[in-house]
Design a protein around this motif. Structure first.
Motif, short mmCIF file in Angstrom:
data_model
loop_
_atom_site.label_atom_id
_atom_site.label_comp_id
_atom_site.label_asym_id
_atom_site.label_seq_id
_atom_site.Cartn_x
_atom_site.Cartn_y
_atom_site.Cartn_z
N GLU A 1 44.60 34.12 48.68
CA GLU A 1 45.29 33.41 47.61
C GLU A 1 44.37 32.31 47.11
OE1 GLU A 1 49.11 31.58 48.44
OE2 GLU A 1 49.61 31.64 46.31
N LEU A 2 44.10 32.34 45.80
CA LEU A 2 43.30 31.31 45.15
C LEU A 2 44.22 30.48 44.27
CD1 LEU A 2 40.15 33.36 44.07
CD2 LEU A 2 40.57 32.15 46.21
N ARG A 3 44.12 29.17 44.42
CA ARG A 3 45.06 28.30 43.74
C ARG A 3 44.54 27.85 42.37
NH1 ARG A 3 46.25 23.49 47.59
NH2 ARG A 3 44.03 23.72 48.12
N CYS A 4 45.49 27.69 41.45
CA CYS A 4 45.17 27.20 40.11
C CYS A 4 46.35 26.38 39.62
CB CYS A 4 44.91 28.37 39.17
SG CYS A 4 44.74 27.87 37.43
N ASN A 5 46.07 25.17 39.19
CA ASN A 5 47.09 24.33 38.56
C ASN A 5 46.61 23.94 37.17
OD1 ASN A 5 47.30 23.52 41.74
ND2 ASN A 5 49.28 23.61 40.71
N LEU B 1 47.50 32.03 30.16
CA LEU B 1 46.78 31.85 31.41
C LEU B 1 45.93 33.08 31.73
CD1 LEU B 1 49.74 30.24 33.32
CD2 LEU B 1 47.60 29.08 32.76
N PHE B 2 44.77 32.83 32.27
CA PHE B 2 43.80 33.87 32.54
C PHE B 2 43.15 33.63 33.90
CE2 PHE B 2 43.39 35.27 28.05
CZ PHE B 2 43.90 34.17 27.40
N TRP B 3 42.74 34.73 34.53
CA TRP B 3 41.82 34.68 35.66
C TRP B 3 40.62 35.56 35.32
CZ3 TRP B 3 41.20 31.86 39.95
CH2 TRP B 3 42.29 31.12 40.44
N ALA C 1 48.77 37.85 40.04
CA ALA C 1 48.94 36.41 39.95
C ALA C 1 50.39 36.11 39.63
CB ALA C 1 48.02 35.81 38.89
N GLU C 2 50.85 34.97 40.09
CA GLU C 2 52.22 34.57 39.86
C GLU C 2 52.28 33.26 39.13
OE1 GLU C 2 54.67 34.23 43.34
OE2 GLU C 2 56.52 34.27 42.15
N PHE C 3 53.00 33.25 38.02
CA PHE C 3 53.19 32.05 37.22
C PHE C 3 54.42 31.31 37.73
CE2 PHE C 3 53.29 29.19 33.82
CZ PHE C 3 54.51 29.21 33.16
N LYS C 4 54.24 30.04 38.05
CA LYS C 4 55.37 29.20 38.46
C LYS C 4 55.38 27.96 37.57
CE LYS C 4 55.63 30.70 43.28
NZ LYS C 4 55.62 30.29 44.71
N ARG C 5 56.28 27.99 36.61
CA ARG C 5 56.34 26.90 35.63
C ARG C 5 56.65 25.57 36.31
NH1 ARG C 5 57.14 27.06 30.23
NH2 ARG C 5 57.77 29.25 30.32
N SER C 6 57.55 25.59 37.28
CA SER C 6 57.97 24.34 37.93
C SER C 6 56.83 23.67 38.67
CB SER C 6 59.12 24.61 38.90
OG SER C 6 58.72 25.50 39.92
N ARG D 1 46.26 36.35 43.83
CA ARG D 1 46.43 36.90 45.18
C ARG D 1 45.88 38.32 45.26
NH1 ARG D 1 52.28 34.70 45.12
NH2 ARG D 1 52.87 36.84 44.57
N LYS D 2 45.50 38.67 46.49
CA LYS D 2 45.14 40.05 46.79
C LYS D 2 45.53 40.31 48.24
CE LYS D 2 41.56 43.53 46.32
NZ LYS D 2 40.21 43.88 45.82
N PRO D 3 46.24 41.42 48.50
CA PRO D 3 46.75 41.65 49.86
C PRO D 3 45.67 41.96 50.88
CG PRO D 3 47.47 43.39 48.35
CD PRO D 3 46.74 42.38 47.54
#
Lengths: 114, 115
Positions: free
Chosen positions: B20-24, B33-35, B65-70, B77-79
């Motif tokens: 899991e790579l974090r992005c804020n 949003l892009f990776w 990737a998962e977008f979390k607005r809050s 992510r990659k399993p």
């Protein structure tokens, strides 16, 4: 298969000696961008062309210029390179400039200033 | 002002482990949003992108990737990581500027994969 080509891949220049980096594309995209990426930093947009319309970023130094003679080619000119201009220069293209347009990047030209 | 933060400069994982790579991001409106991934000697390549709809977006090479607005986050992510995933990963936000969108990148996360 190469889509965005940058030449040369490595460029060495002397302090104050003008240098030109080149980018070409086979995608026939309307937009071509130039980014500067310094070591361990985010790529930073310098300017872009939408067709023949040049769009400069507000904080791009005057030392950096660009030319787009046709759809396929775009050049980055650094008039008087300083030591602080040593960086990777990335060229990218996209069809448009809105929303979720994907940008396609070349491999970059690494510039060294002696 | 718009900005993207990638808190982890370097991450090392073992092959086969999850990632899991974090992005804020900081952006006033709904963001694009892009990776992107940059392998050695290669240009940046798009992994995935998101604007609306399902907040879990699938990309190429098994990434999601998962977008979390809050949380103003868009984590990648990659399993199960493969050795070929070793590269630098950039998160970016498409920010409106003068009638068009431009990409604002984070500083990147360099991923190393142990065999």
């Amino acid at each position: 298969d190469a889509m965005v080509i940058q030449n040369p891949r490595y460029q060495v220049t002397q302090f104050g000696k003008p240098v030109t980096l080149s980018c070409s594309q086979t995608l026939n995209h309307n937009v071509m961008y130039w980014y500067q990426q310094k070591s361990s930093q985010a790529p930073k947009l310098l300017f872009h062309y939408y067709d023949k319309d040049f769009n400069n970023e507000a904080d791009t130094p005057d030392n950096f210029q660009s030319r787009r003679p046709n759809t396929s080619f775009c050049f980055l000119d650094i008039r008087s390179p300083g030591l602080g201009d040593a960086a990777m220069y990335l060229c990218a293209t996209s069809r448009g400039r809105q929303g979720l347009e994907t940008q396609y990047f070349g491999p970059g030209t690494r510039l060294l200033v002696l | 002002a718009q900005s993207v933060t990638q808190p982890d400069i370097h991450i090392t994982v073992s092959e086969g482990a999850s990632l899991e790579l974090r992005c804020n991001y900081s952006y006033g409106a709904t963001p694009y949003l892009f990776w992107y991934v940059q392998s050695p000697g290669q240009g940046l390549q798009l992994l995935l992108k998101y604007f609306s709809g399902d907040t879990l977006v699938q990309g190429i090479k098994g990434f999601e990737a998962e977008f979390k607005r809050s949380q103003s986050s868009f984590n990648l992510r990659k399993p199960s990581v493969h050795w070929s995933d070793a590269a630098e990963y950039f998160c970016a936000v498409g920010a409106a500027s003068g009638g068009y969108n431009k990409l604002i990148f984070g500083a990147g996360t360099r991923l190393a994969v142990h065999p």
